[in-house]
Write an enzyme that holds these catalytic residues in place. Structure first.
Site, PDB file in Angstrom:
ATOM      1  N   LYS A  11     -12.634  30.180  10.822  1.00  0.00           N
ATOM      2  CA  LYS A  11     -13.391  28.343  11.407  1.00  0.00           C
ATOM      3  C   LYS A  11     -13.784  27.942  10.441  1.00  0.00           C
ATOM      4  CE  LYS A  11     -16.054  31.757  13.414  1.00  0.00           C
ATOM      5  NZ  LYS A  11     -17.405  30.995  12.531  1.00  0.00           N
ATOM      6  N   ARG A  86     -22.959  32.303  19.497  1.00  0.00           N
ATOM      7  CA  ARG A  86     -22.070  33.628  19.976  1.00  0.00           C
ATOM      8  C   ARG A  86     -22.432  34.504  21.005  1.00  0.00           C
ATOM      9  NH1 ARG A  86     -20.719  32.993  14.145  1.00  0.00           N
ATOM     10  NH2 ARG A  86     -21.026  35.178  13.270  1.00  0.00           N
ATOM     11  N   ARG A 125     -10.690  38.165   2.177  1.00  0.00           N
ATOM     12  CA  ARG A 125     -11.688  37.258   1.708  1.00  0.00           C
ATOM     13  C   ARG A 125     -12.943  37.556   0.773  1.00  0.00           C
ATOM     14  NH1 ARG A 125     -14.408  33.850   6.315  1.00  0.00           N
ATOM     15  NH2 ARG A 125     -15.534  36.277   6.819  1.00  0.00           N
ATOM     16  N   ARG A 131     -18.626  38.377  -0.461  1.00  0.00           N
ATOM     17  CA  ARG A 131     -19.701  37.979   1.032  1.00  0.00           C
ATOM     18  C   ARG A 131     -19.838  39.396   1.097  1.00  0.00           C
ATOM     19  NH1 ARG A 131     -18.247  34.069   5.580  1.00  0.00           N
ATOM     20  NH2 ARG A 131     -19.588  36.167   6.798  1.00  0.00           N
ATOM     21  N   ARG A 142     -18.057  43.452  13.072  1.00  0.00           N
ATOM     22  CA  ARG A 142     -18.305  42.254  13.242  1.00  0.00           C
ATOM     23  C   ARG A 142     -17.466  41.698  14.480  1.00  0.00           C
ATOM     24  NH1 ARG A 142     -17.833  40.203   8.032  1.00  0.00           N
ATOM     25  NH2 ARG A 142     -17.955  37.780   8.803  1.00  0.00           N
TER      26      ARG A 142
HETATM   27  P1  AMP Z   1     -20.612  33.142   9.947  1.00  0.00           P
HETATM   28  O1  AMP Z   1     -20.546  32.727   9.098  1.00  0.00           O
HETATM   29  O2  AMP Z   1     -20.153  32.282  11.250  1.00  0.00           O
HETATM   30  O3  AMP Z   1     -18.719  34.501  10.111  1.00  0.00           O
HETATM   31  O4  AMP Z   1     -21.421  33.753   9.959  1.00  0.00           O
HETATM   32  C1  AMP Z   1     -22.357  34.897   9.567  1.00  0.00           C
HETATM   33  C2  AMP Z   1     -23.358  35.639   9.994  1.00  0.00           C
HETATM   34  O5  AMP Z   1     -24.685  34.947  10.426  1.00  0.00           O
HETATM   35  C3  AMP Z   1     -22.962  36.059  10.994  1.00  0.00           C
HETATM   36  O6  AMP Z   1     -22.543  37.741  11.076  1.00  0.00           O
HETATM   37  C4  AMP Z   1     -24.299  36.133  11.790  1.00  0.00           C
HETATM   38  O7  AMP Z   1     -24.527  37.391  10.655  1.00  0.00           O
HETATM   39  C5  AMP Z   1     -25.210  35.403  11.659  1.00  0.00           C
HETATM   40  N1  AMP Z   1     -24.746  34.488  12.270  1.00  0.00           N
HETATM   41  C6  AMP Z   1     -24.315  33.367  12.229  1.00  0.00           C
HETATM   42  N2  AMP Z   1     -23.986  32.383  13.576  1.00  0.00           N
HETATM   43  C7  AMP Z   1     -24.549  33.572  13.995  1.00  0.00           C
HETATM   44  C8  AMP Z   1     -25.568  32.737  15.408  1.00  0.00           C
HETATM   45  N3  AMP Z   1     -25.191  31.767  16.344  1.00  0.00           N
HETATM   46  N4  AMP Z   1     -26.477  33.988  16.163  1.00  0.00           N
HETATM   47  C9  AMP Z   1     -26.403  35.211  15.504  1.00  0.00           C
HETATM   48  N5  AMP Z   1     -26.325  35.338  14.404  1.00  0.00           N
HETATM   49  C10 AMP Z   1     -25.610  34.611  13.453  1.00  0.00           C
END
Ligand code: AMP
Length: 198
Positions: A11, A86, A125, A131, A142
């Site tokens: 995404k 989320r 990745r 990461r 996750r």
């Molecule tokens: P992402 O890049 O969207 O996979 O987000 C990476 C990490 O950031 C997630 O695993 C969470 O720890 C945190 N994170 C991102 N967006 C949110 C959200 N809307 N609510 C809570 N944690 C978030």
């Protein structure tokens, strides 16, 4: 609009391409948090443990970040949220934030990919980007969180009639083409010529 999908569904990449193509501002909560961690800001220090564990950052922090971001002028003409909401509490907060500025969501895009494929992609990745949340245990965690917390958000948007769900398997170009096609079908007048990937 917003884009959602399990970790590793692509995404982030698709969100960047879409916001470029549609000329709207992309807002990725994950990116915002990673930037804060990298720059060792107070917020970064608060969220780093959550990111490393693959846990959600507490709603109070996340909602504040989104509220402040969506109050900036570059999102007035439209935005593409990536990674928010989320959970259903964040969904309710987003409704409040948007209502306050007289905006509403037109569409929630969803990318669908099965779990085994996601684990494979995320481990790949991890070797490319390093990461800190791309290890197998954290990846599985996750994915579970996504099913428990985030899948109900997709159901809610489905009920509202604004969910556009797209198969997330295939090349980046294939998926991008599907997203554009789905958008074009629902919003024929609003979409720029979208036949070629870019
Ligand atoms: P992402 O890049 O969207 O996979 O987000 C990476 C990490 O950031 C997630 O695993 C969470 O720890 C945190 N994170 C991102 N967006 C949110 C959200 N809307 N609510 C809570 N944690 C978030």
């Amino acid at each position: 609009m917003l884009i959602m999908g399990p970790p590793g569904c692509g995404k982030g990449t698709q969100a960047e391409r879409l916001s470029r193509r549609l000329g709207i501002t992309g807002v990725s909560t994950g990116e915002v948090f990673r930037d804060h961690v990298k720059n060792q800001t107070p917020l970064g220090r608060e969220v780093t443990g959550h990111l490393d564990a693959g846990d959600l950052v507490p709603d109070t922090l996340t909602n504040r970040v989104v509220r402040e971001r969506l109050n900036q002028s570059d999102v007035k003409a439209g935005f593409l949220l990536d990674g928010y909401p989320r959970n259903t509490a964040q969904l309710a907060e987003l409704d409040v934030i948007l209502a306050a500025s007289g905006q509403e969501l037109d569409v929630a895009l969803q990318l669908r990919v099965d779990d085994d494929e996601l684990v494979r992609r995320l481990l790949h990745r991890a070797t490319m980007t390093g990461r800190s949340d791309d290890t197998e245990d954290v990846i599985r965690h996750r994915l579970e969180l996504y099913q428990q917390e985030t899948a109900p958000v997709a159901s809610a948007y489905l009920q509202r009639g604004i969910l556009l769900s797209v198969d997330g398997l295939g090349s980046e170009d294939d998926i991008f083409g599907r997203l554009l096609a789905a958008l074009r079908e629902s919003f024929p007048e609003a979409m720029p010529d979208a036949t070629t990937p870019g």
